[in-house]
Design an enzyme around this catalytic site. Structure first.
Site, mmCIF file in Angstrom:
data_model
loop_
_atom_site.group_PDB
_atom_site.id
_atom_site.type_symbol
_atom_site.label_atom_id
_atom_site.label_comp_id
_atom_site.label_asym_id
_atom_site.label_seq_id
_atom_site.Cartn_x
_atom_site.Cartn_y
_atom_site.Cartn_z
ATOM 1 N N HIS A 22 0.730 -1.299 0.225
ATOM 2 C CA HIS A 22 -0.036 0.101 -0.108
ATOM 3 C C HIS A 22 0.911 1.271 -0.137
ATOM 4 O O HIS A 22 0.499 2.295 -0.670
ATOM 5 C CB HIS A 22 -0.850 0.128 1.146
ATOM 6 C CG HIS A 22 -1.886 1.130 1.349
ATOM 7 N ND1 HIS A 22 -2.597 1.708 0.336
ATOM 8 C CD2 HIS A 22 -1.979 1.967 2.331
ATOM 9 C CE1 HIS A 22 -3.203 2.664 0.899
ATOM 10 N NE2 HIS A 22 -3.019 2.934 2.091
ATOM 11 N N HIS A 70 2.499 3.893 9.290
ATOM 12 C CA HIS A 70 2.441 3.044 8.115
ATOM 13 C C HIS A 70 3.470 2.505 7.956
ATOM 14 O O HIS A 70 4.006 1.483 7.499
ATOM 15 C CB HIS A 70 1.652 3.607 6.969
ATOM 16 C CG HIS A 70 0.110 3.701 6.873
ATOM 17 N ND1 HIS A 70 -0.565 4.505 7.462
ATOM 18 C CD2 HIS A 70 -0.681 2.743 6.379
ATOM 19 C CE1 HIS A 70 -2.063 4.289 7.311
ATOM 20 N NE2 HIS A 70 -2.036 3.148 6.535
#
Length: 217
Positions: free
Chosen positions: A55, A163
């Site tokens: 991602h 992240h």
């Protein structure tokens, strides 16, 4: 007992700013074609979903590169409720669940922000401090879920610090969970919790919507 941790998937539902809008409408009907079939238009990050490391980085594993074990396992629930808007889940908040953090654990971060789902306040959610993310990874945890739009602030800083830490360790991130509050009571009573975040089998994907559930022993 099974607890549903997923938001409903409906047309016009909230999405991360800039993501594809969700549209669901009949494609075939019994009245015309003899069967009911829905047409679906949605992004891979719609609703309750998981992020694969891919991602945020083309060189990291895609969804189908990850073992299925990464998407289910015994859960530890972190109580991060009561934080002000746009405030971090700090390393010190991990202390109550530190003994539960080990390889194979699914860490669920309960901010209580799911109560704002569908409102503008949902974007002002708490987020995971990067140092807290590093401690989670150091404990061997490779699956982290949150009842908020993202583990990073919204709008996110360019480097997506939480992240970056989690995905860099090939961890799975689940976002837009709900109903984590009741699991804290279950955990306090000493009852085991199993979490399942199994995604669709999408080839070379950055993520997928999931039907997230918790099974209480």
């Amino acid at each position: 007992m099974i607890v549903d941790l997923s938001v409903p998937v409906v047309s016009g539902m909230p999405v991360y700013p800039g993501d594809p809008e969700v549209e669901i409408a009949p494609a075939l009907t019994v009245a015309v074609e003899g069967v009911n079939v829905l047409g679906l238009h949605l992004g891979s990050q719609s609703g309750t979903h998981v992020d694969a490391p891919f991602h945020i980085d083309d060189t990291l594993p895609t969804l189908d590169d990850l073992p299925l074990e990464r998407f289910l396992g015994p859960a530890a629930v972190l109580d991060a409720r009561g934080l002000p808007p746009r405030s971090p889940v700090s390393p010190s908040m991990l202390e109550p669940v530190a003994a539960l953090l080990r390889p194979g654990t699914v860490l669920l971060v309960a901010t209580g922000w799911d109560e704002h789902w569908g409102t503008p306040e949902y974007l002002a959610h708490p987020y995971l401090d990067a140092e807290a993310a590093r401690l989670i990874v150091a404990a061997g945890v490779r699956t982290v879920g949150v009842d908020a739009l993202s583990v990073d602030p919204t709008p996110a800083p360019a480097d997506l610090p939480a992240h970056r830490v989690l995905c860099g360790a090939h961890a799975v991130i689940a976002e837009n969970l709900r109903n984590l509050g009741p699991l804290l009571e279950v955990q306090a009573a000493g009852r085991p919790i199993e979490a399942s975040l199994l995604p669709l089998r999408l080839h070379a994907a950055d993520g997928s919507p999931v039907r997230a559930v918790a099974r209480i022993g």
